[in-house]
Design a protein around this motif. Structure first.
Motif, PDB file in Angstrom:
ATOM      1  N   ILE A  59       0.999  -1.094  -0.084  1.00 55.82           N
ATOM      2  CA  ILE A  59       0.039   0.052  -0.126  1.00 55.82           C
ATOM      3  C   ILE A  59       0.912   1.359  -0.032  1.00 55.82           C
ATOM      4  N   LEU A  60       0.819   2.200  -0.957  1.00 50.02           N
ATOM      5  CA  LEU A  60       1.318   3.128  -1.052  1.00 50.02           C
ATOM      6  C   LEU A  60       0.565   4.766  -0.508  1.00 50.02           C
ATOM      7  N   VAL A  61       1.552   5.502   0.313  1.00 52.41           N
ATOM      8  CA  VAL A  61       0.943   6.640   0.829  1.00 52.41           C
ATOM      9  C   VAL A  61       1.809   7.699   0.478  1.00 52.41           C
ATOM     10  N   HIS A  62       1.299   8.884  -0.100  1.00 51.79           N
ATOM     11  CA  HIS A  62       2.129   9.860  -0.435  1.00 51.79           C
ATOM     12  C   HIS A  62       1.710  11.194  -0.290  1.00 51.79           C
ATOM     13  N   GLY A  63       2.491  12.326  -0.241  1.00 53.80           N
ATOM     14  CA  GLY A  63       2.486  13.508   0.111  1.00 53.80           C
ATOM     15  C   GLY A  63       2.687  14.172  -1.412  1.00 53.80           C
ATOM     16  N   GLY A  64       3.425  15.588  -1.154  1.00 53.19           N
ATOM     17  CA  GLY A  64       3.859  15.987  -2.526  1.00 53.19           C
ATOM     18  C   GLY A  64       3.898  17.494  -2.301  1.00 53.19           C
ATOM     19  N   GLY A  65       4.814  17.594  -1.093  1.00 50.04           N
ATOM     20  CA  GLY A  65       5.162  19.313  -0.839  1.00 50.04           C
ATOM     21  C   GLY A  65       5.718  19.868  -1.809  1.00 50.04           C
ATOM     22  N   PRO A  66       6.662  19.440  -2.709  1.00 43.96           N
ATOM     23  CA  PRO A  66       7.434  20.344  -3.753  1.00 43.96           C
ATOM     24  C   PRO A  66       6.496  20.899  -4.715  1.00 43.96           C
TER      25      PRO A  66
END
Length: 284
Positions: A59-66
């Motif tokens: 299971i993949l969890v992600h953010g993406g600040g940049p």
């Protein structure tokens, strides 16, 4: 080039790990340089597909600040932070959700599918997977914590060999969206599912005794050792919340937590399927 005997050794080394972890859930938090570099992104997604085909349940969890910052800049909205935490007023929350759910999430899903996997893109809103609560710091705006994880939808997906990809956005009962730290979401999802592993991909080799010397990597430690290293400031700065996230997930039943360098080619496979691994592994 590997000799035939070296190839056999690599394959043989992986076998007991494949047997041990078959049908077990691993939750990976994805971000940092591995997300910004297209070649690394392709390799991480390829590793996820590989793991799913040999019987693991990633299971993949992600953010993406940049990418959030990039879009805020395009829209002339100044990013604001308090001790490294994004201050999320309503206009910023709208951009966060647009970028994480609408762009980053679907790009990852498409990359996994292109690699031959089956992926479904989600946020914490879908199926009420994540119920958030306010962080308790009014100055941060709509920054949330995880109050509850509902695992029903995730279990349906992984039992049918789909790879869930979860953006770290959720909404309360009134429909208000919250921006939640992706490490926190990954740790709480792993705990709710009694995952075999929680893996945090970072831009550092792992936990180092000397933050300036990669050769001082601490490859294996338990909860008490991690707490002691935090008290003595060996673990400091941005590593503290990551280690605390690992400790919380271990205390709730996750078998092991790993902090490793997502910039290394095929970091996931090296950590999960080889004897030595490449990062820091925390256990109870």
């Amino acid at each position: 080039m590997l000799t035939n005997s070296e190839r056999v050794k690599v394959l043989s080394e992986a076998l007991p790990y494949i047997q041990q972890f078959s049908s077990r859930i691993i939750v990976i938090k994805y971000g940092g340089a591995a997300m910004k570099n297209q070649k690394l992104k392709d390799q991480v997604m390829s590793d996820l597909v590989f793991l799913s085909f040999i019987g693991l349940r990633p299971i993949l969890v992600h953010g993406g600040g940049p990418e959030i910052n990039s879009w805020l800049d395009r829209l002339k909205i100044l990013p604001k932070f308090d001790n490294g935490v994004r201050i999320t007023d309503q206009p910023t929350m709208d951009i966060v959700e647009m970028v994480l759910v609408g762009r980053v999430n679907k790009d990852l899903v498409a990359t996994i599918n292109k690699q031959g996997g089956k992926s479904v893109g989600l946020s914490g809103k879908d199926g009420l997977i994540i119920t958030p609560r306010p962080s308790g710091q009014a100055n941060l705006g709509f920054v949330g914590e995880v109050q509850n994880v509902d695992t029903k939808l995730l279990k349906i997906l992984i039992s049918n060999n789909y790879i869930p990809v979860i953006a770290s956005v959720a909404a309360d009962k009134e429909g208000q969206s919250y921006n939640i730290n992706a490490d926190t979401v990954a740790g709480e999802v792993a705990a709710a599912l009694n995952a075999e592993k929680l893996i945090l991909l970072t831009d550092t080799p792992g936990i180092l005794r000397n933050s300036l010397d990669p050769t001082t990597l601490i490859s294996h430690l338990n909860i008490q050792q991690a707490r002691d290293l935090t008290q003595t400031e060996v673990i400091s700065g941005g590593m503290i919340p990551k280690v605390n996230c690992c400790i919380r997930s271990l205390a709730q039943g996750v078998a092991s937590a790993h902090i490793l360098d997502g910039r290394i080619n095929h970091a996931l496979l090296l950590e999960i399927l080889t004897d030595q691994g490449i990062g820091s592994m925390l256990v109870v």
